[in-house]
Enzyme design. Structure first.
Site, mmCIF file in Angstrom:
data_model
loop_
_atom_site.group_PDB
_atom_site.id
_atom_site.type_symbol
_atom_site.label_atom_id
_atom_site.label_comp_id
_atom_site.label_asym_id
_atom_site.label_seq_id
_atom_site.Cartn_x
_atom_site.Cartn_y
_atom_site.Cartn_z
ATOM 1 N N ASP A 13 0.819 -1.219 0.000
ATOM 2 C CA ASP A 13 0.000 0.000 0.000
ATOM 3 C C ASP A 13 0.852 1.267 0.000
ATOM 4 O O ASP A 13 0.485 2.282 0.603
ATOM 5 C CB ASP A 13 -0.952 0.031 1.219
ATOM 6 C CG ASP A 13 -1.755 -1.241 1.329
ATOM 7 O OD1 ASP A 13 -2.252 -1.694 0.293
ATOM 8 O OD2 ASP A 13 -1.862 -1.784 2.439
ATOM 9 N N LYS A 16 1.785 2.206 -5.100
ATOM 10 C CA LYS A 16 2.443 1.678 -6.304
ATOM 11 C C LYS A 16 1.653 1.955 -7.568
ATOM 12 O O LYS A 16 2.219 2.212 -8.612
ATOM 13 C CB LYS A 16 2.681 0.174 -6.162
ATOM 14 C CG LYS A 16 3.823 -0.152 -5.236
ATOM 15 C CD LYS A 16 4.062 -1.636 -5.154
ATOM 16 C CE LYS A 16 2.984 -2.373 -4.424
ATOM 17 N NZ LYS A 16 2.909 -2.128 -2.996
ATOM 18 N N GLY A 40 -4.193 -4.361 -4.349
ATOM 19 C CA GLY A 40 -5.207 -3.432 -4.830
ATOM 20 C C GLY A 40 -4.487 -2.147 -5.200
ATOM 21 O O GLY A 40 -3.844 -1.540 -4.367
ATOM 22 N N HIS A 41 -4.528 -1.803 -6.470
ATOM 23 C CA HIS A 41 -3.835 -0.601 -6.919
ATOM 24 C C HIS A 41 -4.843 0.419 -7.422
ATOM 25 O O HIS A 41 -5.708 0.099 -8.226
ATOM 26 C CB HIS A 41 -2.827 -0.946 -8.030
ATOM 27 C CG HIS A 41 -1.691 -1.812 -7.541
ATOM 28 N ND1 HIS A 41 -0.809 -2.433 -8.360
ATOM 29 C CD2 HIS A 41 -1.321 -2.135 -6.289
ATOM 30 C CE1 HIS A 41 0.064 -3.099 -7.626
ATOM 31 N NE2 HIS A 41 -0.234 -2.942 -6.368
ATOM 32 N N GLN A 221 2.239 -5.807 -3.093
ATOM 33 C CA GLN A 221 2.593 -5.875 -1.663
ATOM 34 C C GLN A 221 3.913 -5.131 -1.406
ATOM 35 O O GLN A 221 4.220 -4.205 -2.133
ATOM 36 C CB GLN A 221 2.671 -7.334 -1.186
ATOM 37 C CG GLN A 221 1.322 -8.025 -1.090
ATOM 38 C CD GLN A 221 0.923 -8.765 -2.339
ATOM 39 O OE1 GLN A 221 1.721 -9.441 -2.939
ATOM 40 N NE2 GLN A 221 -0.331 -8.645 -2.735
#
Ligand code: IMP
Length: 421
Positions: A13, A16, A40-41, A221
């Site tokens: 988080d 990225k 989750g991006h 990650q």
């Protein structure tokens, strides 16, 4: 030709999505090489916000996205993401490695069951079936993307695997009967939908390298969630460090030109496990609220703390990071004082490394250097010298301590809120 790798240096988080989006301007291919839809991006383009879990972020810019063999892939989620993007006018150019392991329904059930069984010792996983899928891969019981395109092989594999999984579910006292036919039909259907995307991606990538194309490897990650070098066992199940990229994408290490380490200007983590600089006070709350620190995947609140140089030194060393991208610097605006942890105190000794023993990590007390805070920064800042003097000092200290140059500073979620150095 350049191959650029972008990785997280903390507990994930780090922002990225935005940095990958930024660096993929010149890329022809953007590659996800490990993890799955535990990631989750978020990418913001103008007023449009895209939240992606599996599809490489670069597809938003029309790049070819590759899902490498090191990823664990939930086909249902991927198909939904493809449909969602298509509805929003983006037809994703996507290739999936034929060797990618597939997350099966029993992986998701088992992820939840194991966590429940662990009780207060749980890892706090995303319950997406990531760990059980990687376990099966290493135990050579995995279903791979290529198997989805061949119903006979899939049937044979399921005949072997499902009775074993059923036994494990029974041991966990989970009242669920795995229906082989139902699983076979559903996953063959996914195979039909995805078959045009499934190819031998490492051959395509190596050809692209030979032909002088630009490639961006998109890490998910962060370093401290690496299965070997993170806060084990409170980690994910894949290699989040630079080394993981060459395995998961199928290219030689010698081809990587730049390794960009993403550093959030403070620290966060979701799930269980030690976080030495965690703030359980109003500063922690401030960072959580101002930084919108709630998981993209699970919506869980993220634990927040000051920046930790012990973690960052560890990340720079293991991955050979060549440049830093600092994100969310603006979240620190308006604090009277900000702190950076330079070392830990462990059993009366000052240490500068990250201990292997998780019980030692829990005992580590951060040693801080204090910095004067700064007022709200100008969101139109376009150069380093536009930043408040105190923020410049904060960044200069990080650069000097890590001996890695800062290439980019992000001061807001939008593409334009980015300073190149
Ligand atoms: P898993 O990857 O779902 O097995 O979860 C293992 C640990 O990694 C948990 O603490 C998760 O919260 C954490 N984790 C997994 N993916 C991410 C991510 O993308 N960002 C932050 N933490 C993550």
């Amino acid at each position: 030709m350049t191959v650029t790798l972008v990785i997280g240096t903390q507990w994930g988080d780090e922002g990225k999505g935005k940095v990958v989006d930024y660096f993929s301007k010149d890329a022809d291919y953007v590659v996800r090489y490990h993890g799955g839809n535990n990631a989750g991006h978020t990418i913001k383009v103008g007023d449009e916000v895209y939240k992606l879990h599996l599809i490489p972020s670069g597809v938003i810019q029309g790049k070819t996205g590759i899902i490498g063999s090191g990823v664990v892939l939930d086909p249902e989620i991927l198909i939904n993401e493809i449909n969602e993007l298509t509805k929003r006018g983006i037809k994703p150019k996507l290739l999936i490695s034929d060797r990618t392991n597939i997350i099966m329904p029993y992986h998701k059930i088992l992820d939840g069951a194991e966590e429940k069984y662990l009780g207060d010792k749980k890892i706090g996983t995303t319950k997406r079936g990531i760990g059980p899928c990687y376990s099966d891969k290493v135990a050579r019981k995995g279903i791979r993307a290529i198997d989805l395109t061949d119903k006979k092989t899939l049937n044979k594999k399921l005949d072997h695997i499902i009775p074993i999984k059923q036994k494990i579910l029974d041991v966990y006292k989970i009242d669920k009967k795995l229906d082989k036919k139902e699983i076979l039909d559903a996953y063959s259907k996914y195979g039909e939908k995805l078959k045009d995307f499934i190819i031998t991606t490492h051959v395509e990538l190596n050809k692209a390298i030979k032909n002088g194309k630009n490639i961006l490897l998109e890490g998910a990650q962060g370093t401290m969630l690496d299965v070997d070098y993170g806060t084990y066992p409170y980690t994910t199940s894949s290699h989040t460090i630079a080394g993981g990229s060459t395995i998961g994408a199928g290219i030689g290490p010698k081809y990587i030109d730049e390794i960009i380490g993403i550093v959030k200007a403070y620290t966060t983590r979701v799930g269980e496990g030690p976080l030495p600089t965690e703030l359980l006070d109003k500063d922690g709350e401030y960072l959580q609220q101002k930084g919108h620190e709630f998981g993209t995947t699970t919506s869980r609140p993220r634990r927040c703390g000051w920046l930790d140089l012990v973690v960052l030194r560890h990340a720079c060393m293991i991955s050979g990071i060549t440049k830093l991208a600092i994100t969310k610097l603006d979240v620190l605006d308006s604090l009277k004082q900000v702190k950076i942890c330079t070392h830990y105190q462990l059993n009366g000794k000052k240490i500068d490394y990250f201990p292997a023993n998780i019980e030692d990590v829990k005992q580590c007390k951060p040693i801080y250097k204090e910095f004067k805070g700064w007022d709200e920064m100008d969101k139109n800042s376009s150069k380093f010298s536009d930043l408040p003097k105190e923020a410049q000092e904060y960044l200069n200290f990080i650069e000097k301590e890590l001996q890695v140059p800062i290439a980019v500073v992000s001061i807001g979620p939008g593409r334009r809120e980015t300073i190149e150095i």
